[in-house]
Scaffold this motif. Structure first.
Motif, mmCIF file in Angstrom:
data_model
loop_
_atom_site.group_PDB
_atom_site.id
_atom_site.type_symbol
_atom_site.label_atom_id
_atom_site.label_comp_id
_atom_site.label_asym_id
_atom_site.label_seq_id
_atom_site.Cartn_x
_atom_site.Cartn_y
_atom_site.Cartn_z
ATOM 1 N N GLN A 172 0.828 -1.211 0.069
ATOM 2 C CA GLN A 172 0.164 0.132 0.136
ATOM 3 C C GLN A 172 0.826 1.330 -0.005
ATOM 4 O OE1 GLN A 172 -1.829 1.240 3.765
ATOM 5 N NE2 GLN A 172 -3.792 1.599 2.608
ATOM 6 N N GLN A 173 1.917 1.044 0.636
ATOM 7 C CA GLN A 173 2.884 2.382 1.049
ATOM 8 C C GLN A 173 3.718 2.686 -0.294
ATOM 9 O OE1 GLN A 173 2.505 4.614 3.536
ATOM 10 N NE2 GLN A 173 0.824 3.500 4.184
ATOM 11 N N LEU A 174 3.995 1.419 -0.738
ATOM 12 C CA LEU A 174 4.873 1.687 -2.202
ATOM 13 C C LEU A 174 4.171 1.001 -3.312
ATOM 14 C CD1 LEU A 174 8.271 0.834 -0.470
ATOM 15 C CD2 LEU A 174 7.723 2.953 -1.346
ATOM 16 N N ASP A 175 4.451 1.434 -4.648
ATOM 17 C CA ASP A 175 4.075 0.836 -5.640
ATOM 18 C C ASP A 175 5.020 -0.382 -6.228
ATOM 19 O OD1 ASP A 175 2.985 0.065 -8.263
ATOM 20 O OD2 ASP A 175 3.515 1.883 -9.114
ATOM 21 N N LEU A 218 2.693 6.366 9.036
ATOM 22 C CA LEU A 218 2.227 5.911 7.704
ATOM 23 C C LEU A 218 0.822 6.479 7.542
ATOM 24 C CD1 LEU A 218 2.681 2.094 8.491
ATOM 25 C CD2 LEU A 218 4.243 3.785 7.043
ATOM 26 N N GLU A 219 0.573 6.714 6.434
ATOM 27 C CA GLU A 219 -0.667 7.564 6.129
ATOM 28 C C GLU A 219 -1.899 6.832 6.676
ATOM 29 O OE1 GLU A 219 -0.697 9.167 2.117
ATOM 30 O OE2 GLU A 219 1.099 10.106 2.056
ATOM 31 N N GLN A 220 -1.897 5.532 6.185
ATOM 32 C CA GLN A 220 -3.134 4.664 6.473
ATOM 33 C C GLN A 220 -2.775 3.374 6.386
ATOM 34 O OE1 GLN A 220 -6.184 5.552 3.541
ATOM 35 N NE2 GLN A 220 -5.042 5.009 1.976
ATOM 36 N N GLY A 274 8.045 9.040 -5.346
ATOM 37 C CA GLY A 274 7.295 8.172 -5.027
ATOM 38 C C GLY A 274 7.293 7.433 -3.269
ATOM 39 N N LEU A 275 8.444 8.014 -2.851
ATOM 40 C CA LEU A 275 8.767 7.843 -1.419
ATOM 41 C C LEU A 275 7.785 8.132 -0.537
ATOM 42 C CD1 LEU A 275 12.634 8.229 -1.489
ATOM 43 C CD2 LEU A 275 11.398 6.098 -1.510
ATOM 44 N N PRO A 276 7.379 7.436 0.394
ATOM 45 C CA PRO A 276 6.612 7.815 1.356
ATOM 46 C C PRO A 276 6.848 8.834 2.359
ATOM 47 C CG PRO A 276 6.992 5.380 1.714
ATOM 48 C CD PRO A 276 7.864 5.795 0.737
ATOM 49 N N ALA A 277 6.067 9.702 2.832
ATOM 50 C CA ALA A 277 6.336 10.935 3.451
ATOM 51 C C ALA A 277 7.127 10.668 4.803
ATOM 52 C CB ALA A 277 5.182 11.689 3.942
ATOM 53 N N VAL A 287 8.488 7.778 11.549
ATOM 54 C CA VAL A 287 7.730 8.059 10.293
ATOM 55 C C VAL A 287 6.316 7.727 10.322
ATOM 56 C CG1 VAL A 287 7.403 7.375 7.885
ATOM 57 C CG2 VAL A 287 9.832 7.598 8.538
#
Length: 227
Positions: free
Chosen positions: A41-44, A223-225, A195-198, A221
């Motif tokens: 989910q966090q990375l493609d 995680l957004e969701q 495309g790296l997570p925030a 860090v």
């Protein structure tokens, strides 16, 4: 206590221990599957990531709602259209409750030479190949063979490629001696990795046999969701 009672007790304790071991393994396996879903989910990610959660027994980590060490690997990942391969991710202190914080993250991946070629080719019409600890771009300028040694670097969280040396024909030139805007087009070529997570930022990049290997890290860090 008779011999029969002792044997019965030992067998009972053994069954309890075996049951606890099985439960621990089942919980770990389930958590690893969930972690793989989070990584996806966090990375493609291309394919299904392989996840390993270290530490034995595992159940105390589950009860504490925090995983000590999580390791994940994947064949590939796409970062805003740039393909990267041989992905490894190491995370520590991974919270299992909202706001789902990760104490520390280290992400490594390789941008293949072909992916860097796409970016360089948009600036200059040159072919790219690995040459030791740098990238070697080859082409022509006014019909004369031109080669340039390119070195990756990270600046302000951006992956850039700069010229280290230039050869035109049989002579070595300084960058500023190149005609027209060739020099300008060979400096500060950015390989966009957006495309790296925030919270995860590029730290370094080096040339490897397959392309450019980069390292990105993050601390605390969020995680957004989660799924």
């Amino acid at each position: 206590m008779g011999a029969r009672a002792v044997v019965s007790t030992v067998v009972a304790l053994g069954l309890v221990a075996a049951g606890a071991y099985v439960a621990d393994g089942f919980a770990r396996s389930s958590a690893e599957e969930q972690a793989a879903a989070v990584v996806t989910q966090q990375l493609d990610v291309q394919g299904t990531p392989q996840v390993r959660i270290d530490g034995f027994p595992f159940l105390p980590q589950l009860f504490a709602r925090s995983l000590d060490d999580v390791h994940a690997t994947a064949d590939g990942v796409t970062l805003e259209g740039i393909a990267a391969t041989d992905v490894t991710l190491d995370a520590t202190d991974v919270s299992l409750d909202a706001p789902y914080r990760v104490g520390g993250v280290r992400l490594e991946a390789t941008v293949p030479t072909s992916s860097v070629q796409q970016v360089v080719g948009a600036r200059v019409d040159m072919d790219l190949a690995v040459d030791g600890d740098l990238l070697r771009a080859t082409g022509e300028l006014f019909g004369i063979p031109l080669t340039a040694g390119l070195v990756p670097r990270v600046a302000d969280g951006r992956l850039l490629v700069d010229v280290q040396d230039v050869t035109l024909g049989a002579g070595t030139l300084r960058l500023e001696e190149l005609p027209g805007d060739v020099a300008e087009r060979l400096v500060g070529i950015e390989v966009p990795l957006e495309g790296l997570p925030a919270g995860i930022v590029l730290e370094q990049a080096v040339v490897v046999p397959d392309g450019v290997r980069f390292t990105a890290t993050g601390a605390d860090v969020v995680l957004e969701q989660l799924p």
